[in-house]
Design a protein around this motif. Structure first.
Motif, PDB file in Angstrom:
ATOM      1  N   ALA A 281       0.811  -1.221   0.000  1.00  0.00           N
ATOM      2  CA  ALA A 281       0.000   0.000   0.000  1.00  0.00           C
ATOM      3  C   ALA A 281       0.840   1.265   0.000  1.00  0.00           C
ATOM      4  O   ALA A 281       0.475   2.252   0.639  1.00  0.00           O
ATOM      5  N   TYR A 282       1.941   1.276  -0.736  1.00  0.00           N
ATOM      6  CA  TYR A 282       2.879   2.398  -0.637  1.00  0.00           C
ATOM      7  C   TYR A 282       2.242   3.736  -0.989  1.00  0.00           C
ATOM      8  O   TYR A 282       2.403   4.724  -0.286  1.00  0.00           O
ATOM      9  N   GLU A 283       1.502   3.821  -2.087  1.00  0.00           N
ATOM     10  CA  GLU A 283       1.000   5.113  -2.543  1.00  0.00           C
ATOM     11  C   GLU A 283      -0.148   5.638  -1.692  1.00  0.00           C
ATOM     12  O   GLU A 283      -0.371   6.840  -1.631  1.00  0.00           O
ATOM     13  N   GLU A 284      -0.898   4.752  -1.053  1.00  0.00           N
ATOM     14  CA  GLU A 284      -2.066   5.191  -0.301  1.00  0.00           C
ATOM     15  C   GLU A 284      -1.903   5.051   1.202  1.00  0.00           C
ATOM     16  O   GLU A 284      -2.806   5.404   1.969  1.00  0.00           O
ATOM     17  N   GLY A 285      -0.758   4.557   1.667  1.00  0.00           N
ATOM     18  CA  GLY A 285      -0.577   4.311   3.083  1.00  0.00           C
ATOM     19  C   GLY A 285      -0.469   5.583   3.906  1.00  0.00           C
ATOM     20  O   GLY A 285       0.050   6.606   3.453  1.00  0.00           O
ATOM     21  N   VAL A 286      -0.967   5.497   5.136  1.00  0.00           N
ATOM     22  CA  VAL A 286      -0.950   6.623   6.065  1.00  0.00           C
ATOM     23  C   VAL A 286      -0.395   6.144   7.402  1.00  0.00           C
ATOM     24  O   VAL A 286      -0.735   5.057   7.878  1.00  0.00           O
ATOM     25  N   ASN A 287       0.455   6.949   8.014  1.00  0.00           N
ATOM     26  CA  ASN A 287       0.994   6.680   9.343  1.00  0.00           C
ATOM     27  C   ASN A 287       0.148   7.437  10.361  1.00  0.00           C
ATOM     28  O   ASN A 287       0.049   8.664  10.312  1.00  0.00           O
ATOM     29  N   TYR A 288      -0.459   6.696  11.281  1.00  0.00           N
ATOM     30  CA  TYR A 288      -1.319   7.298  12.301  1.00  0.00           C
ATOM     31  C   TYR A 288      -0.765   6.935  13.680  1.00  0.00           C
ATOM     32  O   TYR A 288      -0.506   5.763  13.957  1.00  0.00           O
ATOM     33  N   THR A 289      -0.588   7.923  14.540  1.00  0.00           N
ATOM     34  CA  THR A 289      -0.155   7.657  15.904  1.00  0.00           C
ATOM     35  C   THR A 289      -1.392   7.361  16.734  1.00  0.00           C
ATOM     36  O   THR A 289      -2.089   8.269  17.191  1.00  0.00           O
ATOM     37  N   ALA A 290      -1.685   6.080  16.920  1.00  0.00           N
ATOM     38  CA  ALA A 290      -2.915   5.649  17.587  1.00  0.00           C
ATOM     39  C   ALA A 290      -2.753   5.639  19.096  1.00  0.00           C
ATOM     40  O   ALA A 290      -1.643   5.580  19.624  1.00  0.00           O
ATOM     41  N   PRO A 299       2.087  10.984   5.701  1.00  0.00           N
ATOM     42  CA  PRO A 299       2.291  10.006   4.625  1.00  0.00           C
ATOM     43  C   PRO A 299       3.260   8.933   5.098  1.00  0.00           C
ATOM     44  O   PRO A 299       4.009   9.137   6.061  1.00  0.00           O
ATOM     45  N   ASP A 300       3.241   7.782   4.422  1.00  0.00           N
ATOM     46  CA  ASP A 300       4.089   6.671   4.881  1.00  0.00           C
ATOM     47  C   ASP A 300       5.439   6.642   4.170  1.00  0.00           C
ATOM     48  O   ASP A 300       6.065   5.592   4.075  1.00  0.00           O
ATOM     49  N   SER A 317      -0.302   9.884  -0.958  1.00  0.00           N
ATOM     50  CA  SER A 317      -0.213   9.476   0.438  1.00  0.00           C
ATOM     51  C   SER A 317      -0.485  10.655   1.369  1.00  0.00           C
ATOM     52  O   SER A 317      -1.132  10.492   2.411  1.00  0.00           O
ATOM     53  N   PHE A 318      -0.024  11.851   1.003  1.00  0.00           N
ATOM     54  CA  PHE A 318      -0.287  13.015   1.845  1.00  0.00           C
ATOM     55  C   PHE A 318      -1.769  13.367   1.825  1.00  0.00           C
ATOM     56  O   PHE A 318      -2.356  13.698   2.868  1.00  0.00           O
ATOM     57  N   SER A 319      -2.386  13.293   0.650  1.00  0.00           N
ATOM     58  CA  SER A 319      -3.830  13.540   0.564  1.00  0.00           C
ATOM     59  C   SER A 319      -4.601  12.526   1.397  1.00  0.00           C
ATOM     60  O   SER A 319      -5.562  12.872   2.097  1.00  0.00           O
ATOM     61  N   GLU A 320      -4.171  11.263   1.317  1.00  0.00           N
ATOM     62  CA  GLU A 320      -4.818  10.228   2.117  1.00  0.00           C
ATOM     63  C   GLU A 320      -4.663  10.526   3.607  1.00  0.00           C
ATOM     64  O   GLU A 320      -5.581  10.283   4.404  1.00  0.00           O
ATOM     65  N   ALA A 321      -3.503  11.046   3.996  1.00  0.00           N
ATOM     66  CA  ALA A 321      -3.263  11.377   5.403  1.00  0.00           C
ATOM     67  C   ALA A 321      -4.208  12.479   5.872  1.00  0.00           C
ATOM     68  O   ALA A 321      -4.709  12.440   7.008  1.00  0.00           O
ATOM     69  N   ILE A 322      -4.462  13.459   5.024  1.00  0.00           N
ATOM     70  CA  ILE A 322      -5.385  14.540   5.373  1.00  0.00           C
ATOM     71  C   ILE A 322      -6.782  13.980   5.616  1.00  0.00           C
ATOM     72  O   ILE A 322      -7.410  14.231   6.657  1.00  0.00           O
ATOM     73  N   PHE A 323      -7.283  13.213   4.657  1.00  0.00           N
ATOM     74  CA  PHE A 323      -8.660  12.736   4.772  1.00  0.00           C
ATOM     75  C   PHE A 323      -8.804  11.641   5.823  1.00  0.00           C
ATOM     76  O   PHE A 323      -9.870  11.498   6.426  1.00  0.00           O
ATOM     77  N   ALA A 324      -7.730  10.877   6.072  1.00  0.00           N
ATOM     78  CA  ALA A 324      -7.773   9.910   7.171  1.00  0.00           C
ATOM     79  C   ALA A 324      -7.910  10.637   8.505  1.00  0.00           C
ATOM     80  O   ALA A 324      -8.695  10.222   9.373  1.00  0.00           O
TER      81      ALA A 324
END
Length: 363
Positions: A281-290, A299-300, A317-324
């Motif tokens: 999932a490289y292009e869509e992956g998101v790093n979240y501090t849970a 982004p990942d 990935s950055f866009s995904e991080a925003i919406f996540a």
């Protein structure tokens, strides 16, 4: 105002500006309708972003310059000016100036997050080694936010289909075994379980736990950690009502028909979890501090000095991080609203009939 109708204030730290941080930030915000969905607040510099905006031919982007977070306007891309000086941009090369600015941006954005002046924070990539040289005292974002929040979190890499946490973060491989324990695994899986319920709206999460050793120890032939630490932790969790399973051999786990049976995975060390995650999932992956009271995503990927300044950086990935971050915020707020005045949910135990919800291989 309900979580559904609240326009989320998204703080953005810029990372190392000699990497791809400003590029992916601006590309993520280039759609003119983007501010209909959230209110971005960049903790950066007007002169720096104006230079890079022109460099990457994104002239249609317009910033609303503010000196205080409370001045941020809905419907605009807000730029909190941390510096009015010109910045010396040297793409692909970490410098003292770019590193110190990365620290300043992160610290200012974090202060706003802790003060609830922004709802969530999305962090652009940093150069950890360079930041350590100039006073930053953590090996990455996760430890930094744990200190600021005053509690331990979990590094959690997420997409819609795959969610992977790691029990140990940035430590040498030789130190992994001595840094796992039954108590630590129990606490981390409980954090994941809580996160999946509150932040991802999963009612009864199923969590897979990987073994430490090849073939999950092969019954003790290739290591005892699975028998002495990991399996007892899983049994305790299950007896407490948490649907934890394993330990599974890491070398064969990340096949689609296996990992998709679970809502999350706990790996024992960094590369055991992140190498397959970034491959899948490289292009869509998101790093979240849970597991923290604050919401931070990123982004990942890293600073990518090799493509900095070449207009090649992919902003997905950055866009995904925003919406996540926005989705997590709304899910969490709605969960809090739903729980007001309600009785605590019944805790499952091992005798409950839950077979119909379990992955086939554990029935």
């Amino acid at each position: 105002m309900s979580a559904k109708h609240h326009k989320v204030r998204v703080g953005i730290s810029i990372g190392d500006f000699n990497g791809i941080g400003p590029e992916i930030i601006m590309k993520s915000l280039k759609d003119k309708a983007i501010t209909d969905f959230f209110t971005p607040i960049i903790f950066g510099s007007g002169k720096l972003f104006s230079y890079q905006k022109n460099f990457f031919k994104l002239q249609h982007l317009n910033f609303n310059y503010i000196q205080n977070v409370r001045e941020a306007a809905h419907g605009k891309i807000n730029m909190l000016n941390l510096s009015k000086d010109n910045s010396n941009v040297e793409f692909g090369v970490p410098t003292e100036e770019s590193t110190r600015f990365a620290i300043s941006s992160l610290e200012a954005a974090t202060e706003a997050l802790l003060n609830r002046e922004i709802d969530v924070l999305v962090t652009a990539p940093i150069n950890k080694d360079e930041m350590l040289k100039y006073g930053f005292q953590h090996a990455g974002h996760t430890g930094y936010f744990e200190e600021k929040a005053g509690r331990k979190g979990v590094m959690f890499l997420i997409t819609n289909d795959l969610k992977v946490a790691v029990s140990t973060h940035h430590i040498p491989l030789k130190d992994v075994a001595e840094n796992i324990s039954k108590e630590k695994i129990v606490k981390q899986v409980q954090q994941l379980n809580k996160t999946l319920i509150e932040d991802f709206c999963i009612e009864k999460p199923k969590i897979a736990v990987l073994g430490l050793n090849p073939h999950a120890g092969d019954g003790g032939v290739i290591g005892k950690e699975e028998i002495e630490i990991i399996q007892p932790a899983i049994e305790e969790l299950f007896n407490r009502g948490t649907l934890a399973f394993g330990p599974y051999p890491a070398d064969s786990f990340f096949q689609p028909e296996k990992y998709r049976k679970f809502d999350a995975v706990l790996a024992m060390y960094h590369d055991q979890g992140l190498a397959p995650f970034k491959t899948i999932a490289y292009e869509e992956g998101v790093n979240y501090t849970a597991g923290l009271p604050i919401i931070r995503t990123s982004p990942d990927h890293g600073v990518a000095y090799d493509i900095a300044g070449k207009n090649l950086a992919d902003e997905q990935s950055f866009s995904e991080a925003i919406f996540a971050a926005i989705d997590i915020y709304r899910n969490r707020m709605e969960y809090i609203e739903l729980q007001k005045g309600k009785l605590r949910p019944r805790v499952l135990n091992a005798k409950d009939n839950i077979d119909e919800d379990l992955p086939e291989e554990v029935n």
